[in-house]
Design a protein around this motif. Structure first.
Motif, PDB file in Angstrom:
ATOM      1  N   ARG A   1      -1.701   9.197  -0.151  1.00 44.20           N
ATOM      2  CA  ARG A   1      -2.341   9.318  -1.719  1.00 44.20           C
ATOM      3  C   ARG A   1      -1.157   9.700  -2.575  1.00 44.20           C
ATOM      4  O   ARG A   1      -0.150  10.387  -2.604  1.00 44.20           O
ATOM      5  CB  ARG A   1      -3.243  10.646  -1.261  1.00 44.20           C
ATOM      6  CG  ARG A   1      -4.136  11.243  -3.038  1.00 44.20           C
ATOM      7  CD  ARG A   1      -4.818  11.837  -2.910  1.00 44.20           C
ATOM      8  NE  ARG A   1      -6.196  11.807  -4.338  1.00 44.20           N
ATOM      9  CZ  ARG A   1      -5.717  11.790  -5.075  1.00 44.20           C
ATOM     10  NH1 ARG A   1      -4.668  13.297  -5.032  1.00 44.20           N
ATOM     11  NH2 ARG A   1      -6.424  12.391  -5.624  1.00 44.20           N
TER      12      ARG A   1
ATOM     13  N   ALA B   1       0.199  -1.209   0.106  1.00 38.65           N
ATOM     14  CA  ALA B   1      -0.032  -0.020   0.292  1.00 38.65           C
ATOM     15  C   ALA B   1       1.521   1.550   0.390  1.00 38.65           C
ATOM     16  O   ALA B   1       1.933   0.948   0.534  1.00 38.65           O
ATOM     17  CB  ALA B   1      -0.915   0.052   0.889  1.00 38.65           C
ATOM     18  N   PRO B   2       0.217   2.501  -0.088  1.00 39.49           N
ATOM     19  CA  PRO B   2       0.860   3.556  -0.529  1.00 39.49           C
ATOM     20  C   PRO B   2       1.535   4.256   0.544  1.00 39.49           C
ATOM     21  O   PRO B   2       0.187   3.933   0.578  1.00 39.49           O
ATOM     22  CB  PRO B   2       0.075   4.399  -1.737  1.00 39.49           C
ATOM     23  CG  PRO B   2      -0.993   4.142  -1.316  1.00 39.49           C
ATOM     24  CD  PRO B   2      -0.634   2.578  -1.792  1.00 39.49           C
TER      25      PRO B   2
ATOM     26  N   VAL C   1       3.301   1.214  -4.905  1.00 42.32           N
ATOM     27  CA  VAL C   1       1.480   1.220  -4.997  1.00 42.32           C
ATOM     28  C   VAL C   1       1.633  -0.147  -5.291  1.00 42.32           C
ATOM     29  O   VAL C   1       1.104  -1.050  -4.648  1.00 42.32           O
ATOM     30  CB  VAL C   1       1.189   1.859  -6.366  1.00 42.32           C
ATOM     31  CG1 VAL C   1      -0.538   0.835  -6.797  1.00 42.32           C
ATOM     32  CG2 VAL C   1       0.906   3.560  -5.942  1.00 42.32           C
ATOM     33  N   VAL C   2       2.690  -0.729  -6.072  1.00 48.49           N
ATOM     34  CA  VAL C   2       2.430  -2.308  -5.819  1.00 48.49           C
ATOM     35  C   VAL C   2       4.390  -2.338  -5.288  1.00 48.49           C
ATOM     36  O   VAL C   2       5.103  -1.988  -5.160  1.00 48.49           O
ATOM     37  CB  VAL C   2       2.675  -3.083  -7.391  1.00 48.49           C
ATOM     38  CG1 VAL C   2       1.578  -2.374  -7.645  1.00 48.49           C
ATOM     39  CG2 VAL C   2       3.485  -2.476  -8.135  1.00 48.49           C
ATOM     40  N   ALA C   3       4.216  -3.410  -4.972  1.00 46.69           N
ATOM     41  CA  ALA C   3       5.466  -3.832  -3.678  1.00 46.69           C
ATOM     42  C   ALA C   3       6.400  -4.641  -4.865  1.00 46.69           C
ATOM     43  O   ALA C   3       8.193  -3.806  -4.956  1.00 46.69           O
ATOM     44  CB  ALA C   3       5.777  -5.178  -3.291  1.00 46.69           C
TER      45      ALA C   3
ATOM     46  N   PHE D   1      -4.344   6.235  -5.682  1.00 44.67           N
ATOM     47  CA  PHE D   1      -4.252   5.366  -5.057  1.00 44.67           C
ATOM     48  C   PHE D   1      -3.767   5.923  -3.452  1.00 44.67           C
ATOM     49  O   PHE D   1      -3.101   6.811  -3.392  1.00 44.67           O
ATOM     50  CB  PHE D   1      -3.062   4.351  -5.619  1.00 44.67           C
ATOM     51  CG  PHE D   1      -3.008   4.323  -6.626  1.00 44.67           C
ATOM     52  CD1 PHE D   1      -3.370   2.741  -6.870  1.00 44.67           C
ATOM     53  CD2 PHE D   1      -1.901   4.559  -7.595  1.00 44.67           C
ATOM     54  CE1 PHE D   1      -3.703   2.305  -8.522  1.00 44.67           C
ATOM     55  CE2 PHE D   1      -2.009   3.958  -9.106  1.00 44.67           C
ATOM     56  CZ  PHE D   1      -3.174   2.771  -9.652  1.00 44.67           C
ATOM     57  N   GLU D   2      -4.616   5.495  -2.576  1.00 46.66           N
ATOM     58  CA  GLU D   2      -4.892   6.038  -1.200  1.00 46.66           C
ATOM     59  C   GLU D   2      -5.242   5.022  -0.167  1.00 46.66           C
ATOM     60  O   GLU D   2      -4.765   5.153   0.334  1.00 46.66           O
ATOM     61  CB  GLU D   2      -6.085   7.197  -1.472  1.00 46.66           C
ATOM     62  CG  GLU D   2      -6.442   8.874  -2.408  1.00 46.66           C
ATOM     63  CD  GLU D   2      -7.427   9.113  -1.790  1.00 46.66           C
ATOM     64  OE1 GLU D   2      -7.950   9.523  -1.301  1.00 46.66           O
ATOM     65  OE2 GLU D   2      -8.282   9.491  -2.883  1.00 46.66           O
ATOM     66  N   LYS D   3      -5.642   3.853  -0.765  1.00 43.84           N
ATOM     67  CA  LYS D   3      -5.494   3.147   0.602  1.00 43.84           C
ATOM     68  C   LYS D   3      -5.684   1.745   0.219  1.00 43.84           C
ATOM     69  O   LYS D   3      -5.436   1.355  -1.453  1.00 43.84           O
ATOM     70  CB  LYS D   3      -7.075   2.444   1.156  1.00 43.84           C
ATOM     71  CG  LYS D   3      -8.095   2.626  -0.435  1.00 43.84           C
ATOM     72  CD  LYS D   3     -10.054   3.052   0.645  1.00 43.84           C
ATOM     73  CE  LYS D   3     -10.561   2.451  -0.102  1.00 43.84           C
ATOM     74  NZ  LYS D   3     -11.488   3.342  -1.191  1.00 43.84           N
ATOM     75  N   PRO D   4      -5.587   0.490   0.711  1.00 43.07           N
ATOM     76  CA  PRO D   4      -4.121  -0.280   0.800  1.00 43.07           C
ATOM     77  C   PRO D   4      -4.855  -1.260  -1.078  1.00 43.07           C
ATOM     78  O   PRO D   4      -6.194  -1.072  -0.614  1.00 43.07           O
ATOM     79  CB  PRO D   4      -4.018  -1.380   1.773  1.00 43.07           C
ATOM     80  CG  PRO D   4      -4.090  -0.314   2.920  1.00 43.07           C
ATOM     81  CD  PRO D   4      -4.795   0.444   1.811  1.00 43.07           C
ATOM     82  N   ALA D   5      -4.759  -2.104  -1.997  1.00 42.05           N
ATOM     83  CA  ALA D   5      -5.445  -2.855  -2.263  1.00 42.05           C
ATOM     84  C   ALA D   5      -4.479  -3.795  -3.228  1.00 42.05           C
ATOM     85  O   ALA D   5      -3.212  -4.412  -2.912  1.00 42.05           O
ATOM     86  CB  ALA D   5      -6.025  -1.509  -4.166  1.00 42.05           C
ATOM     87  N   THR D   6      -4.649  -4.918  -3.689  1.00 43.36           N
ATOM     88  CA  THR D   6      -4.270  -6.266  -3.865  1.00 43.36           C
ATOM     89  C   THR D   6      -4.344  -6.012  -5.335  1.00 43.36           C
ATOM     90  O   THR D   6      -4.993  -4.988  -6.269  1.00 43.36           O
ATOM     91  CB  THR D   6      -5.300  -7.844  -4.143  1.00 43.36           C
ATOM     92  OG1 THR D   6      -6.477  -7.066  -4.982  1.00 43.36           O
ATOM     93  CG2 THR D   6      -5.986  -7.630  -2.712  1.00 43.36           C
TER      94      THR D   6
END
Length: 286
Positions: free
Chosen positions: A5, A1-2, A28-30, A55-60
């Protein structure tokens, strides 16, 4: 997760590999390599949409890929108030950093643009519908103008056109008169009455004598309308000119278009401002 924002821009024509590196750099991605493998597995690399993504919150990684495929880009609201002119819209566009006033005006006045959009008038004045538009980073002045004219066509319903036809007005005349009503009315409730005054004047061949039309025809108007202005001939001076001016003097909203298509029934030929934004209506000048 970033960490906070992050806005990542995927440029048009960028390779997916570059997009993956940008996302990884922003946190945003690892892992860019794993993200590229995921995209390959879904045969998605060629289908991602360019643009700015927030991108503000954790996402898969799957959720992020789906957003890129759906084109969920950042949008910026741009509001055009009712009754604004081309010049006012152009200035607001530049103030908000969404485009160039000069380019917007040039396109709105270009004969080839009017031809392509099938607008019959000296410019696109009157046909840029007042509304809040959601702009994307890559939306240029030409795309915004097209969106505004498209919205105008959507809102000029068959019902309004039928009403105008009943009043013996062509669509062009409807827009011209609606722009005058828009500029004259102190509030929306008065619009049908103001429209009735202008309809009555047109019917008996009286000049419209609408100050806003005169003002529109004055280059660099300083806010002070003089007798000399009223006596100077121009294609917008409805004191000197019988009937309607050359073109619309602003971009009317739906209420003004509707008021002209469905005016109040009255035997008024005059109205005068009360000073509180409303008007007194009368049959005679006295």
């Amino acid at each position: 997760a970033p960490p906070q924002r992050q806005v990542v821009e995927i440029p048009p024509g960028a390779s997916f590999a570059r997009g993956a590196e940008e996302l990884a750099a922003a946190g945003v991605v690892a892992d860019a390599r794993l993200f590229k493998l995921l995209a390959r597995r879904h045969q998605a690399a060629q289908r991602i949409k360019a643009g700015e993504y927030a991108f503000e919150k954790p996402a898969t990684p799957e959720e992020i890929l789906n957003r890129l495929l759906a084109g969920e880009v950042v949008r910026y609201p741009f509001t055009v108030p009712e009754g604004w002119t081309l010049r006012e819209i152009a200035a607001r566009l530049e103030e908000e950093g969404r485009g160039s006033a000069e380019t917007f005006l040039r396109l709105a006045q270009a004969p080839e643009v009017r031809e392509r959009l099938k607008i019959d008038g000296p410019s696109l004045e009157g046909y840029l519908f007042p509304e809040t538009y959601q702009l994307t980073r890559d939306m240029d002045e030409a795309a915004l103008i097209e969106a505004m004219v498209r919205e105008f066509r959507r809102r000029l319903t068959p019902e309004i056109l039928a009403g105008a036809h009943k009043q013996k007005l062509s669509p062009k005349e409807l827009v011209i008169l609606a722009s005058i009503v828009q500029k004259e009315a102190g509030n929306r409730g008065e619009m049908p009455l103001i429209a009735s005054v202008f309809h009555n004047r047109l019917t008996v061949g009286m000049p419209l004598q609408a100050d806003p039309t005169v003002i529109y025809g004055i280059e660099n108007f300083d806010g002070n309308l003089t007798r000399r202005h009223l006596q100077t001939a121009s294609p917008y001076n409805t004191y000197r000119l019988p009937g309607l001016p050359l073109g619309p003097i602003a971009n009317p909203g739906e209420e003004a278009l509707r008021a002209v298509a469905f005016p109040a029934e009255s035997d008024y030929y005059y109205f005068v401002a009360k000073g509180d934004g409303t008007h007194i209506f009368a049959k005679t000048l006295n």
